[in-house]
Enzyme design. Structure first.
Site, PDB file in Angstrom:
ATOM      1  N   SER A 119       0.829  -1.216   0.000  1.00 53.32           N
ATOM      2  CA  SER A 119       0.000   0.000   0.000  1.00 53.32           C
ATOM      3  C   SER A 119       0.862   1.264   0.000  1.00 53.32           C
ATOM      4  O   SER A 119       0.482   2.278  -0.589  1.00 53.32           O
ATOM      5  CB  SER A 119      -0.982   0.004   1.175  1.00 53.32           C
ATOM      6  OG  SER A 119      -0.302   0.056   2.407  1.00 53.32           O
ATOM      7  N   ARG A 162      13.526  -7.337   5.328  1.00 54.33           N
ATOM      8  CA  ARG A 162      14.886  -7.846   5.483  1.00 54.33           C
ATOM      9  C   ARG A 162      15.801  -6.732   5.958  1.00 54.33           C
ATOM     10  O   ARG A 162      15.598  -5.575   5.598  1.00 54.33           O
ATOM     11  CB  ARG A 162      15.420  -8.388   4.148  1.00 54.33           C
ATOM     12  CG  ARG A 162      14.554  -9.443   3.599  1.00 54.33           C
ATOM     13  CD  ARG A 162      15.280 -10.520   2.840  1.00 54.33           C
ATOM     14  NE  ARG A 162      14.423 -11.709   2.884  1.00 54.33           N
ATOM     15  CZ  ARG A 162      14.595 -12.734   3.686  1.00 54.33           C
ATOM     16  NH1 ARG A 162      15.618 -12.777   4.498  1.00 54.33           N
ATOM     17  NH2 ARG A 162      13.754 -13.741   3.684  1.00 54.33           N
ATOM     18  N   VAL A 222      18.987  -4.608   5.724  1.00 51.37           N
ATOM     19  CA  VAL A 222      19.900  -4.242   4.638  1.00 51.37           C
ATOM     20  C   VAL A 222      21.334  -4.534   5.076  1.00 51.37           C
ATOM     21  O   VAL A 222      21.742  -4.199   6.184  1.00 51.37           O
ATOM     22  CB  VAL A 222      19.724  -2.747   4.276  1.00 51.37           C
ATOM     23  CG1 VAL A 222      20.788  -2.291   3.300  1.00 51.37           C
ATOM     24  CG2 VAL A 222      18.335  -2.519   3.683  1.00 51.37           C
ATOM     25  N   HIS A 273       8.997   3.215   9.092  1.00 54.36           N
ATOM     26  CA  HIS A 273       8.811   2.351  10.270  1.00 54.36           C
ATOM     27  C   HIS A 273       7.582   2.813  11.060  1.00 54.36           C
ATOM     28  O   HIS A 273       7.458   4.006  11.358  1.00 54.36           O
ATOM     29  CB  HIS A 273      10.057   2.395  11.161  1.00 54.36           C
ATOM     30  CG  HIS A 273       9.955   1.451  12.322  1.00 54.36           C
ATOM     31  ND1 HIS A 273      10.156   0.093  12.188  1.00 54.36           N
ATOM     32  CD2 HIS A 273       9.634   1.668  13.623  1.00 54.36           C
ATOM     33  CE1 HIS A 273       9.977  -0.481  13.375  1.00 54.36           C
ATOM     34  NE2 HIS A 273       9.663   0.448  14.255  1.00 54.36           N
TER      35      HIS A 273
END
Length: 197
Positions: free
Chosen positions: A13, A91, A93, A109
């Site tokens: 989204s 994941r 980085v 976040h």
């Protein structure tokens, strides 16, 4: 025009919010590529529907993070990507990507960092009982949600909230804040000063 790659792992989204802002002429960048670690995720459908190229990979098919990140970097260079936006990319980085794109990766976040880093941040805040949470866009460094903060917006946790209603309101804020953040990093008058560690 600045060219960005969006990294996402799920519904997408926030990826869609960037595409929609670009269509309205409200994004100071062009979404050129979707990178996903989940080839079957809904964000892939969104990208294909919008005509955005997709690079999908399965981490288990590689020996380690460095190996698949080197393949990602090749793909980013092929598409002449200037900047990376992590929008629900699940994941961490690694060193290769950080070194290839120093200070050119931002992450969305769903909390007011430094509170509630890592996974399930909305649930963490809700269960902890805080009255306020929010959304943060930050630069990515080698830590988990520890990079310098670019933008934040507060979201109240109401007495009647469930995790689902809180999540819905946080997503609404995310969609707007991510567009603002991308525009900010490409604003020539913006001077980023790294906060003291």
């Amino acid at each position: 025009m600045n060219q960005i790659a969006v990294f996402a792992s799920g519904n997408g989204s926030n990826f869609q919010s960037l595409i929609d802002a670009e269509k309205r002429g409200e994004l100071q960048a062009q979404v050129k590529l979707l990178v996903t670690d989940r080839p079957d995720s809904y964000v892939v459908f969104r990208a294909k529907r919008e005509g955005i190229p997709v690079f999908a990979f399965r981490p288990k098919e590689f020996e380690n993070k460095s190996q698949y990140e080197k393949v990602i970097i090749q793909k980013l260079q092929e598409f002449q990507i200037d900047f990376i936006v992590l929008a629900g990319y699940m994941r961490i980085v690694g060193k290769d990507l950080l070194e290839a794109y120093p200070n050119r990766i931002i992450n969305l976040h769903p909390s007011l960092l430094p509170a509630f880093p890592g996974k399930n941040a909305i649930e963490q805040a809700y269960l902890y009982g805080v009255k306020w949470t929010g959304v943060t866009v930050h630069f990515v460094d080698a830590g988990i949600d520890t990079g310098p903060i670019l933008l934040q917006e507060v979201v109240e946790i109401r007495d009647e909230d469930t995790i689902e209603t809180l999540e819905e309101r946080i997503h609404q804020v995310e969609h707007q804040l991510l567009v603002k953040a991308v525009n900010l990093v490409f604003d020539p008058s913006y001077q980023f000063i790294e906060r003291a560690k």
